[in-house]
Write a protein that holds these residues in place. Structure first.
Motif, short mmCIF file in Angstrom:
data_model
loop_
_atom_site.label_atom_id
_atom_site.label_comp_id
_atom_site.label_asym_id
_atom_site.label_seq_id
_atom_site.Cartn_x
_atom_site.Cartn_y
_atom_site.Cartn_z
N VAL A 1 27.10 -2.74 3.83
CA VAL A 1 26.50 -2.68 3.05
C VAL A 1 24.60 -2.14 2.73
O VAL A 1 24.87 -1.34 4.04
N ILE A 2 24.40 -2.67 2.06
CA ILE A 2 23.16 -1.95 1.96
C ILE A 2 21.83 -3.25 1.75
O ILE A 2 22.99 -4.48 1.03
N ALA A 3 20.85 -3.43 2.61
CA ALA A 3 19.85 -4.05 1.89
C ALA A 3 19.04 -3.66 0.87
O ALA A 3 18.58 -2.55 0.77
N ASN A 4 18.94 -4.39 0.24
CA ASN A 4 18.38 -3.75 -1.74
C ASN A 4 16.94 -4.28 -1.88
O ASN A 4 16.66 -4.35 -2.94
N TYR A 5 16.74 -5.57 -0.91
CA TYR A 5 15.62 -5.86 -0.74
C TYR A 5 15.19 -6.85 0.02
O TYR A 5 15.88 -7.39 0.50
N VAL A 6 14.26 -6.37 0.18
CA VAL A 6 13.53 -6.95 1.37
C VAL A 6 12.23 -7.75 1.12
O VAL A 6 11.29 -6.98 0.83
N GLY A 7 11.77 -9.15 1.17
CA GLY A 7 10.55 -9.41 0.77
C GLY A 7 10.70 -10.46 0.18
O GLY A 7 12.00 -11.27 -0.37
N GLY A 8 9.61 -11.58 -0.32
CA GLY A 8 9.64 -12.48 -1.05
C GLY A 8 10.02 -13.81 -0.22
O GLY A 8 10.18 -13.83 0.44
N ASN A 9 10.21 -15.22 -1.05
CA ASN A 9 11.03 -15.71 0.04
C ASN A 9 12.08 -16.11 -0.57
O ASN A 9 12.13 -17.43 1.42
N ALA A 10 12.69 -15.56 -0.59
CA ALA A 10 14.69 -15.79 -0.91
C ALA A 10 14.97 -15.14 0.50
O ALA A 10 16.20 -14.85 1.15
N GLY A 11 14.07 -13.73 0.99
CA GLY A 11 14.29 -13.40 2.75
C GLY A 11 15.02 -11.72 1.80
O GLY A 11 15.01 -11.75 0.73
N THR A 12 15.76 -11.05 2.63
CA THR A 12 16.76 -9.60 2.69
C THR A 12 18.12 -10.11 1.51
O THR A 12 18.95 -11.28 2.24
N LEU A 13 18.12 -9.62 0.65
CA LEU A 13 19.46 -9.26 -0.52
C LEU A 13 20.01 -8.16 0.21
O LEU A 13 19.69 -7.15 -0.06
N TYR A 14 21.50 -8.70 -0.12
CA TYR A 14 22.03 -7.43 0.14
C TYR A 14 23.33 -6.86 -0.64
O TYR A 14 23.59 -7.88 -1.32
N ALA A 15 23.29 -5.83 -0.69
CA ALA A 15 24.89 -5.66 -1.95
C ALA A 15 26.00 -4.92 -0.44
O ALA A 15 25.80 -4.15 0.24
N TYR A 16 27.13 -5.81 -1.15
CA TYR A 16 28.48 -5.37 -0.58
C TYR A 16 29.12 -4.20 -1.10
O TYR A 16 29.77 -4.25 -2.61
N PHE A 17 29.50 -3.44 -0.76
CA PHE A 17 30.25 -2.12 -0.95
C PHE A 17 32.12 -2.44 -0.32
O PHE A 17 31.71 -2.12 0.72
N ILE A 18 32.71 -2.22 -1.61
CA ILE A 18 34.41 -2.80 -0.61
C ILE A 18 35.44 -2.02 -0.62
O ILE A 18 35.16 -1.29 -1.90
N GLN A 19 35.65 -1.48 0.35
CA GLN A 19 36.61 0.00 0.35
C GLN A 19 37.74 -0.51 -0.60
O GLN A 19 38.96 -1.43 0.45
N ASP A 20 38.69 -0.08 -1.80
CA ASP A 20 39.91 -0.67 -1.54
C ASP A 20 41.22 0.64 -1.21
O ASP A 20 40.59 1.85 -0.49
N LYS A 21 42.14 0.32 -1.58
CA LYS A 21 43.32 1.12 -0.65
C LYS A 21 43.37 2.53 -1.36
O LYS A 21 44.33 3.34 -0.68
#
Length: 54
Positions: free
Chosen positions: A12-32
């Protein structure tokens, strides 16, 4: 970190920090095939609930 409880390491990477929404995350899921795809927290929760029948 295994975010979707499938036994494969994801990350998981925090890709935006700030603003009223708070931190947004990008999730990278590994497949088989050991490739990562962009996922979402909703996908993670739905996969978990299917696996454990919630």
């Amino acid at each position: 970190m295994d975010t979707n409880f499938d036994g494969l390491e994801d990350f998981v990477i925090a890709n935006y920090v700030g603003g009223n929404a708070g931190t947004l995350y990008a999730y990278f899921i590994q497949d088989k095939d050991r490739k990562f795809k962009i996922g979402s927290l909703l996908d993670t929760v739905l996969d978990f609930s299917k696996k454990y029948r919630f």
